[in-house]
Design an enzyme around this catalytic site. Structure first.
Site, PDB file in Angstrom:
ATOM      1  N   ALA A 149      71.211   0.108  42.640  1.00 39.71           N
ATOM      2  CA  ALA A 149      70.414  -0.265  43.376  1.00 39.71           C
ATOM      3  C   ALA A 149      69.422   0.735  43.697  1.00 39.71           C
ATOM      4  CB  ALA A 149      71.153  -0.793  44.701  1.00 39.71           C
ATOM      5  N   GLY A 167      77.505   3.447  39.492  1.00 44.46           N
ATOM      6  CA  GLY A 167      77.947   3.367  40.797  1.00 44.46           C
ATOM      7  C   GLY A 167      76.940   2.241  41.380  1.00 44.46           C
ATOM      8  N   CYS A 168      77.506   1.518  42.216  1.00 42.17           N
ATOM      9  CA  CYS A 168      76.737   0.370  42.726  1.00 42.17           C
ATOM     10  C   CYS A 168      75.468   0.810  43.499  1.00 42.17           C
ATOM     11  CB  CYS A 168      77.796  -0.603  43.924  1.00 42.17           C
ATOM     12  SG  CYS A 168      78.400   0.399  45.138  1.00 42.17           S
ATOM     13  N   TYR A 169      75.812   1.596  44.726  1.00 40.90           N
ATOM     14  CA  TYR A 169      74.556   1.983  45.279  1.00 40.90           C
ATOM     15  C   TYR A 169      73.813   2.954  44.383  1.00 40.90           C
ATOM     16  CZ  TYR A 169      76.430   1.806  50.177  1.00 40.90           C
ATOM     17  OH  TYR A 169      77.161   1.576  51.302  1.00 40.90           O
TER      18      TYR A 169
END
Lengths: 346, 346, 346, 346
Positions: free
Chosen positions: C157, C152-154
């Protein structure tokens, strides 16, 4: 001060919300009801910023609103046009005056509705009775109105940009070229991908070019009335990545010999005493940022040879909708025209 | 593949950065130097996204750049106009070819510079030699250019919107009305309050109306050349709250009898085979969002009676500056015109 | 170069579009099909900017896509999670490898799905087989993956912001506080009022606080694996009025005696050689604007006493989705990890 | 109603403009003068929207303003901190009361100024006299204030998010983690490239992390006073691509056994009767869009185990500056606290 009791049909659209906010701060109106399907039962104060003064009033259904017509002297309709077409006759039959912010009674020629509004007009008799409420141009009509058709946002910005020069007979009989750009709220509350942040941010585009926008005949009707002759025009609306405001850039040919002084005199003569019109000398000063959240229209013009460029700007939810409605309501009920419209008036 | 060595003067402006990015991905150019006062000594890769392929090349001073002219076949100038006016003659004397992205050599009539560029033109002889690089309209001129004047952003968008109809002699001799709106990058890198976020966000306004924009005579010059007669026009630029992109909305009167079919044929004939022009049938499809970050111009037109509306859009930093410069560089050095411009070409 | 044939299921979502764009420019992949309900029959090139190199390939239905599995070595799924849960087993049974950009195979513990994804996981056996593709942290797992769960993106990061310090055992066993903010594209393509321009512009808010976001257990799973102990954390996602990008601000307590030098060494040791990670020394340099439209993650950290603050940023559609998928695809098929990811590589 | 005469020093900054707008609509204040270097001689009405009620008052120089001190009971300073440090003693010596919207008198410990404000404090005696005007927390101090230090925007948002739980002794003695994000107006009026539209739009980043923000000690000072013990905290401010508003996301550890009911009781007890605080039950309801252009602070909190997350939001120019100044002015001069702050109060 006396109190006029008012109902609002369509209180959760952007124009309806602004009208309710303005009414909440007006010393001479009392909001009897405000309808909303989506927010039925919720307090207005909770859903509309800066409506503290409405106390605990809650949104109600259309049915519940209509049941309170007996307590109202006037009703404002801020709904889709089809809804106001069906509702306004009911309101009038119940003896209340009406200010219609939808477009269903703006065009006097019933034949225009199928092409521009996509419906057959079913209340042709009312079209003749409706008073068109572009306040600064047709002020004397308004006090007596039973059914007031509140002008469209583009139609206000465009007609007021051109009217002074038609009035003073400065324009050649050539096609007016009206370019305009509006913030997203002009499209109303939308749950569509077209109006999603992803589609709007960073973009700019024209719309309703091939199938012209419904404000085109409204502008033409106003200008013809001002000029007392048909006025030919093209109208190109555009969609801006901002929330609110309209900027209108008009090109016109003047009669030979028309100077910048003539142009400025015309603006001064027609708008000089207007409390809600700001005439500027430089077209570059006309900005959406200067009129957003304010009830004013700004306008400036310059001529070079016989080429005239006029810029006008307004807040589409205020002078283009709710604050012009309140200007008209003030006149209809004998209040000073700007009552409740200027922040901090004492 | 052969390699052409190129220097870039003004590499930290928005157009210069885009040009360097494009050159970094081009198989046929090698960047010898790139000048920047603000970033002297910093690597290009660090300051310009997606320039990995430039390796460790660092920005240098103008002086250091000029010292490397001997290694360059061509230099691109992406500076303020005054700077390019002073620099281009030096470059030419050193025997390099020049692509000038500033405006100092676009107008052939030296008398226009004081009014539109606020300087007296000191290199009048060069004005006659400069080749105006609106690629699609004047392609055959470009291969032989020693000094190529790369067109302005608005000037590209506007001239390409109108040229097909002038070429096919479809327009009446009436004033063209050109409205255009540009993203903020069109103003270049600015540390001024006027271009601060607080001033730009939520706003829209016209500018350079009374003191017309320098692209107006550039558009007129191009259209006169295409039409082989003077073309009268008004030009109203506007400032959009977006970073990049231009939309141009043109109104023109057609000759009687001009049909939508004639209009579409003209677009097809003039642009049909163009790899970087996208002709659409609906003006509503022309959007800044569709051309941002792309080297293409989009155009569509519709006529109603004798009223023609044309919409065009482009990215002001690409087709309006850097990618058109690279189109021209490709032609000047014998590469395929779109080499390095289309993502993923294999 | 050899060519790997790939199908894409879900080609009109924002991640799918980016993946198709990247694939269009990759020298080692050939797109066999791309499915889309909304755009079935339309050419990809017309709907996805900068995919010229895909030629005339048109979107097809899911059914038509599945009919071409025989010609594919791998399929990427960029659909809602429920769709990928149903589709991935079919793909695997047909003998193709899968890169799943949806979330259905990221969490190894099937019990977490009802609470975080609102569905019962029906393919528990596959959860054990799925390889979690956070490339920089688990690179050695990836080449052999049959089913690759793209992070996932979050989750990318956040995990990459913390992992170096867990690896180097610099953190106290205290709660990690992860604040993150994402652009609107993180929510996918939406026709809802919540994601309309009117609701998003000018706003900023947290979401999924009381009912935690599905990336929280994904972050916890990654960090536990890195730390080889459970890691306690809170995760607060926020919605930004921008189109793309994530910024992550992490607070952690360090073990006593941890200096800024230790912190910078940890980042250097873990990420120093990474081609797609940019380690900065100043947290103020980490900006969404610097990673938007790029496949890189940026990270910086500073410690004061025992208080560590780490900033990381990435493009949610690239390193947070499509470009990380392509990093993984490159490893799965024996290409250099960054092939097709760095603009202008020659 | 009586009338208090007030002067405003620094009337063209964003906070000063808001204060002047609010004063223009307040029935109990009369603006004697407003200073501005940039707009000296221009009417306030022309430069500040919605200040019609100020009539023809024009901006004057600082010197001209100081010459009118004899007619003023109070002066508000909305200048850079260095200016207010120099000006406030002059005002006090002239016998006027002062509300200082700059930061020069907020921190009681003079030693903190060099590190956080970059100046040596030259008026240490006044630091002991200054009353810190976080109205809801220290209301009883305010009526008697001669020099009122109006709180910082972040400091208000953060301290009010945490104070209820410290007051009710629900928090463990652990580090508070305060993340906050502000619109661009928080940085004041700027002609710098950093705050240009090109740099801000589409971006999000943290700032003042390594060299902590001047509001950190202000928050710590307030919370220590509320808790009657030192409170440890980290503070991470971020810059949002919006014009106005602050959202604050706070993480704290609670004492064991603290339930959601305890949390909601604390908010209710401390803020229940506050006219300008809106307590919500869901953290997801706290949005900048809901407080922009309003004098209210919104807050909500939720606890899970011993992890507490609190969200607060306010308009940095109103509750974070001008409207809190007016709350305090109302109390200093015996008016109802919300007079002139709630639109449409009748």
């Amino acid at each position: 001060m006396k109190t006029v009791s008012i109902g609002v049909i369509g209180g959760s659209g952007y124009s309806g919300m602004e009208l309710l906010r303005l009414l909440s701060g007006h010393p001479g109106f009392r909001v009897v009801f405000a309808t909303s399907e989506r927010w039925e039962g919720r307090s207005l104060r909770e859903k509309i910023p800066n409506t503290h003064a409405l106390g605990d009033l809650a949104f109600c259904s259309m049915e519940a609103g209509l049941a309170q017509l007996g307590q109202c002297q006037v009703v404002a309709t801020a709904t889709p046009a089809e809804t106001s077409l069906a509702t306004v006759p009911v309101l009038l039959k119940n003896g209340v005056r009406v200010v219609d912010l939808a477009g269903s009674f703006r065009l006097r020629d019933a034949h225009l509705y199928p092409a521009y509004y996509a419906f057959e007009h079913t209340e042709k008799a009312l079209l003749g009775e409706a008073v068109y409420g572009l306040t600064e141009l047709f002020r004397s009509d308004i006090p007596k109105a039973t059914l007031l058709a509140n002008p469209g946002c583009y139609a206000t910005a465009a007609a007021m940009a051109v009217a002074p020069f038609l009035k003073k007979q400065l324009l050649a009989e050539d096609t007016l070229v009206i370019n305009a750009a509006s913030g997203v709220s002009g499209a109303g509350r939308r749950a569509s991908e077209d109006y999603s942040y992803m589609e709007i941010a960073g973009d700019f585009r024209a719309y309703r070019i091939r199938r012209p926008h419904q404000h085109r005949p409204e502008i033409a009707q106003t200008l013809a009335r001002v000029a007392q002759r048909p006025v030919d025009l093209v109208f190109s609306p555009h969609l801006l990545p901002i929330k609110r405001g309209i900027l209108c850039t008009v090109f016109a040919k003047t009669k030979p010999g028309t100077s910048q002084a003539h142009i400025e005199e015309a603006l001064e003569e027609v708008f000089g005493g207007e409390p809600l019109v700001e005439v500027h000398t430089s077209p570059e000063d006309i900005r959406i940022a200067s009129v957003a959240h304010r009830p004013h229209l700004q306008v400036a013009a310059c001529v070079e040879g016989e080429k005239l460029i006029v810029l006008s700007a307004l807040d589409n939810l205020l002078k283009g909708a709710a604050s012009q409605a309140l200007q008209n309501l003030n006149l209809m009920f004998g209040y000073p025209e700007t009552l409740g419209l200027l922040y901090g008036e004492k």
